[in-house]
Design an enzyme around this catalytic site. Structure first.
Site, PDB file in Angstrom:
ATOM      1  N   GLU A   1      -1.926  -7.836   0.523  1.00 16.74           N
ATOM      2  CA  GLU A   1       0.036  -6.884   0.892  1.00 16.74           C
ATOM      3  C   GLU A   1       0.341  -7.845   2.109  1.00 16.74           C
ATOM      4  O   GLU A   1       1.179  -7.607   2.229  1.00 16.74           O
ATOM      5  CB  GLU A   1       0.343  -6.294   0.033  1.00 16.74           C
ATOM      6  CG  GLU A   1       0.889  -5.941  -1.102  1.00 16.74           C
ATOM      7  CD  GLU A   1       0.098  -4.473  -1.446  1.00 16.74           C
ATOM      8  OE1 GLU A   1       0.689  -4.582  -3.139  1.00 16.74           O
ATOM      9  OE2 GLU A   1       0.823  -3.900  -0.977  1.00 16.74           O
TER      10      GLU A   1
ATOM     11  N   CYS B   1       4.467  -1.538  -3.720  1.00 18.05           N
ATOM     12  CA  CYS B   1       3.586  -1.558  -4.166  1.00 18.05           C
ATOM     13  C   CYS B   1       3.467   0.186  -4.639  1.00 18.05           C
ATOM     14  O   CYS B   1       4.209   0.464  -4.927  1.00 18.05           O
ATOM     15  CB  CYS B   1       2.274  -1.840  -4.117  1.00 18.05           C
ATOM     16  SG  CYS B   1       0.478  -1.496  -4.649  1.00 18.05           S
TER      17      CYS B   1
ATOM     18  N   HIS C   1       4.835  -0.198  -8.053  1.00 21.40           N
ATOM     19  CA  HIS C   1       3.875  -0.523  -8.315  1.00 21.40           C
ATOM     20  C   HIS C   1       3.806   0.257  -9.901  1.00 21.40           C
ATOM     21  O   HIS C   1       4.297   1.609  -9.886  1.00 21.40           O
ATOM     22  CB  HIS C   1       2.475  -0.040  -7.915  1.00 21.40           C
ATOM     23  CG  HIS C   1       1.233  -0.515  -9.043  1.00 21.40           C
ATOM     24  ND1 HIS C   1       0.413  -0.146  -9.318  1.00 21.40           N
ATOM     25  CD2 HIS C   1       0.707  -1.826  -8.308  1.00 21.40           C
ATOM     26  CE1 HIS C   1      -0.020  -0.535 -10.221  1.00 21.40           C
ATOM     27  NE2 HIS C   1      -0.697  -1.617  -9.697  1.00 21.40           N
TER      28      HIS C   1
END
Length: 454
Positions: A81, A168, A189
């Site tokens: 990421e 996330c 996430h």
């Protein structure tokens, strides 16, 4: 603002296979402006295309102030990421600062990759940024949350109505304790989705809500990054980046094609060597390493430079596990060359790597390359009688058969991939060959990456 559905990962599709033997007078394979929206096509006629080179987007920086982006990292940050965000935004022309919230600049990310930040977070405390983007990962998100300096920077960013975002675990672990999720639609996430307020939670891959943008995981990181490109630079730049990165949805591309099928077997967790050099494409390096390690593959990053530290094509510093001379003492089930034209040429000059690749082929063990590196495999005589895919900009340099409508091509013990936007598919294809579809599917699910059920 960017609609949350604009940048969706390409689904698995099964069109007819296209095999292209190299023509004597090949046509240009550059990105066609006809694929762009009308406004972008008009602008493309008046100015050079961004897809012509990674740095073209920076050419206007002499007349326009660069967009400044803060990207904090910590021990345990999700490296895919962080590096995808930095790589995509730098390619688009942003001035991205990787800032460590730790005591030192070097951090070990969640899957063991070592990344060197540009600055410590304290040096960024009084700066004004157009965007603050928080990567996820655990315990990285907790360590970002506990940085008082980063909290002040991000709260000020929100109060002054400038862009900020998180992906996330970070929306739930970082933004919520700081109160920066209030009155915003938000996603994260799936493992953390229940920690978000039910009435504000959405499950879209990218959610833009005012100045806040959130996303779900490593498998949606390109969409997340491209949403920021659109918000900072406009839809034409985002469209160009989408084409350049090969992340654009293309229903005519197959996920993977295999010819001359053989079994990739191992009586141990596979050992994979990824040699790297100055100028190697850091997004490819980190994605390959991250995804394969999720499947418990033993990955060794080996520098062909004098130092274990290399500077990638987008000016990110990565620290390898070993130098190539030390790594050469071991046998590997698979050797993968990352792309990046300058880096690939430096890999080609390594006599140690040449010897390793020659032995790999002679012993029937697996090898491969992605993006521009198949050219190097060809120069070393490793593509004779093989079928491959590669980045569209270099396929006309190849003298073997090329399948240009598949993200990944496997020919016996050789695997090749198109480029940046296909690296996750490339990595999952390796996992599937070694472990089977179930392991690949499990890894894909954990990353929130679309992958076929069977």
């Amino acid at each position: 603002m960017l609609p949350s559905s604009r940048y969706l990962l390409a689904p698995a599709s099964l069109p007819a296979m296209v095999v292209r033997p190299p023509p004597p007078h090949p046509p240009s394979r550059g990105t066609s402006p006809l694929a762009r929206p009308p406004l972008c096509r008009a602008m493309a006629r008046a100015a050079p295309s961004l897809s012509a080179a990674a740095s073209t987007a920076t050419s206007s920086s002499t007349t326009l102030a660069k967009k400044k982006v803060l990207l904090p990292i910590a021990i345990g940050t999700e490296e895919m990421e962080a590096v995808i965000l930095a790589g995509v935004l730098r390619r688009a022309g942003a001035d991205v600062t990787l800032a460590s919230v730790e005591d030192g600049l070097e951090v070990e990310a969640s899957r063991g990759s070592r990344i060197v930040a540009d600055k410590r977070i304290a040096a960024c405390a009084d700066q004004v940024f157009d965007l603050v983007a928080l990567p996820g990962g655990m315990p990285g998100s907790v360590r970002l949350r506990d940085s008082a300096i980063l909290q002040r920077i991000t709260v000020r960013q929100a109060e002054e109505k400038r862009l900020y975002g998180a992906i996330c675990a970070a929306p739930a672990v970082v933004l919520m304790p700081w109160g920066l999720h209030k009155r915003k639609k938000i996603t994260c996430h799936p493992s953390f989705i229940e920690d978000l307020p039910t009435f504000r939670t959405v499950e879209s891959n990218v959610q833009v809500s005012g100045e806040l943008t959130t996303s779900r995981g490593p498998g949606t990181a390109f969409q997340f990054a491209l949403s920021f490109v659109e918000q900072l630079f406009g839809p034409c730049t985002a469209e160009d980046m989408d084409n350049t990165l090969l992340t654009k949805v293309d229903d005519n591309l197959e996920r993977s094609i295999e010819v001359n099928e053989i079994e990739w077997s191992s009586d141990h967790n596979p050992h994979v060597l990824i040699p790297i050099a100055n100028g190697s494409e850091e997004m490819e390096i980190i994605m390959l390493t991250d995804v394969l390690r999720r499947a418990n593959v033993n990955v060794v990053l080996a520098s062909v430079e004098k130092s274990t530290s290399i500077v990638g094509s987008q000016r990110m510093r990565i620290v390898a596990d070993k130098c190539i001379s030390d790594a050469s003492a071991l046998e590997y089930d698979l050797i993968i060359l990352p792309g990046g034209p300058a880096g690939a040429e430096r890999l080609h000059k390594s006599s140690v790597l040449k010897k390793l690749l020659k032995e790999q082929k002679q012993t029937g063990r697996m090898y491969g390359g992605i993006c521009s590196s198949p050219v190097i495999l060809q120069k070393q005589g490793l593509l004779q009688d093989k079928t491959v895919t590669a980045h569209p900009s270099i396929v006309n340099q190849l003298t073997c058969e090329v399948i240009d409508r598949s993200k990944v091509v496997i020919d016996g013990n050789l695997i090749t991939g198109m480029g940046l936007g296909t690296v996750i598919d490339f990595s999952l294809a390796i996992i599937k060959k070694f472990f089977g579809h179930g392991r690949a599917k499990g890894v894909a699910n954990g990353m929130v990456f679309e992958y076929p059920k069977s």
